[in-house]
Design an enzyme around this catalytic site. Structure first.
Site, PDB file in Angstrom:
ATOM      1  N   GLU A  51       0.227  -1.035   0.295  1.00  0.00           N
ATOM      2  CA  GLU A  51      -0.108   0.033   0.046  1.00  0.00           C
ATOM      3  C   GLU A  51       1.113   1.130  -0.150  1.00  0.00           C
ATOM      4  O   GLU A  51       1.338   1.037   1.009  1.00  0.00           O
ATOM      5  CB  GLU A  51      -0.265  -0.375   0.708  1.00  0.00           C
ATOM      6  N   ASP A  76       5.440   4.700   3.520  1.00  0.00           N
ATOM      7  CA  ASP A  76       5.309   5.960   3.937  1.00  0.00           C
ATOM      8  C   ASP A  76       5.798   6.812   4.042  1.00  0.00           C
ATOM      9  O   ASP A  76       7.113   5.904   4.765  1.00  0.00           O
ATOM     10  CB  ASP A  76       3.809   6.051   4.655  1.00  0.00           C
ATOM     11  N   ASP A 125      -2.027  12.149  -2.873  1.00  0.00           N
ATOM     12  CA  ASP A 125      -2.341  13.764  -2.672  1.00  0.00           C
ATOM     13  C   ASP A 125      -2.781  13.179  -4.403  1.00  0.00           C
ATOM     14  O   ASP A 125      -1.832  13.359  -5.395  1.00  0.00           O
ATOM     15  CB  ASP A 125      -1.084  14.190  -2.533  1.00  0.00           C
ATOM     16  N   ASP A 161     -11.245   9.674  -3.849  1.00  0.00           N
ATOM     17  CA  ASP A 161     -12.121  10.825  -3.722  1.00  0.00           C
ATOM     18  C   ASP A 161     -11.607  11.729  -4.949  1.00  0.00           C
ATOM     19  O   ASP A 161     -12.786  12.015  -5.341  1.00  0.00           O
ATOM     20  CB  ASP A 161     -12.176  11.740  -2.622  1.00  0.00           C
TER      21      ASP A 161
END
Length: 247
Positions: A51, A76, A125, A161
């Site tokens: 991920e 991350d 982002d 989104d």
């Protein structure tokens, strides 16, 4: 730096599930775990799924708990955010969940050819800045990085989104002759494709749903491609070149 953040950084050092290499361990060289995550870290030969941009690690944890026969690694650079996922994995003894703290630009230093079965990119982002299009995690440059270690039949999953990022990614795929296996503009809408994996919700997704934003999804396979052309995407021409907030 706040005391709470310092405490998290300190506790991160105690988590076996969290790998935090120094810059000099990966700059211009391969990390010792490259090609050896199964044997040296997880101690098995199960499939490995990444991920990318995992944030607090909700998705990595959710996927790992639902699928104990697969190894999941959240990636991350934000150590204070990743602390949440690493702490959960440690306290709940989720042995098939791990976290890697590094910039995704350096991801090639950690994984060998054919080492990764699938990639999830959840709510990255969208880089709504004309000068930062190449920083999008589905841009051709990043797809070329992933192609070096993704298995030929491996798949990439984008959940976002951002309608702009969704359409941009479709344009990248079209420019490279790739037909998405799944393409949906609202996974909770009339199409109703939100299965157990897609229904895992991050803090970002919970907020976006509360704001009434549809959650989009793309799934595709690079099909063994190693090079990717940039798309013609007129919508990017409307973006300004000024700084925009980072998530």
């Amino acid at each position: 730096m706040g005391k709470n953040k310092l405490k998290k950084f300190s506790e991160n050092l105690t988590f076996r599930c969290l790998v935090q290499p120094r810059f000099d361990e990966i700059f211009g060289k391969d990390h010792p775990l490259k090609g050896r995550w199964g044997s040296d870290f997880f101690g098995n030969d199960r499939p490995i799924v990444l991920e990318l941009g995992c944030g607090r690690g909700e998705y990595t944890i959710g996927l790992a708990e639902a699928d104990p026969q697969t190894n999941y690694i959240g990636v991350d650079i934000k150590g204070a955010r990743m602390w949440h996922g690493a702490k959960q994995a440690t306290e709940r003894q989720i042995d098939n969940a791990a976290f890697l703290r590094t910039r995704i630009e350096f991801i090639g230093s950690f994984f060998a050819p054919d080492e990764v079965a699938r990639i999830w990119i959840t709510f990255p982002d969208p880089q709504m800045n004309k000068r930062r299009v190449s920083k999008r995690l589905t841009s051709p440059g990043f797809l070329e990085r992933y192609a070096r270690f993704l298995q030929p039949e491996g798949t990439i999953h984008l959940k976002t989104d951002s309608g702009h990022l969704h359409d941009y990614t479709k344009a990248v795929l079209t420019a490279n002759g790739i037909v998405p296996e799944v393409c949906c503009r609202d996974i909770y809408g009339p199409e109703g494709i939100a299965d157990a994996a897609l229904s895992i919700k991050t803090a970002y997704e919970t907020r976006f749903l509360a704001e009434g934003l549809p959650i989009t999804y793309l799934q595709w396979s690079p099909g063994g491609r190693r090079e990717f052309a940039a798309p013609h995407f007129p919508a990017d021409d409307l973006l300004v070149g000024e700084h925009t907030p980072v998530r």
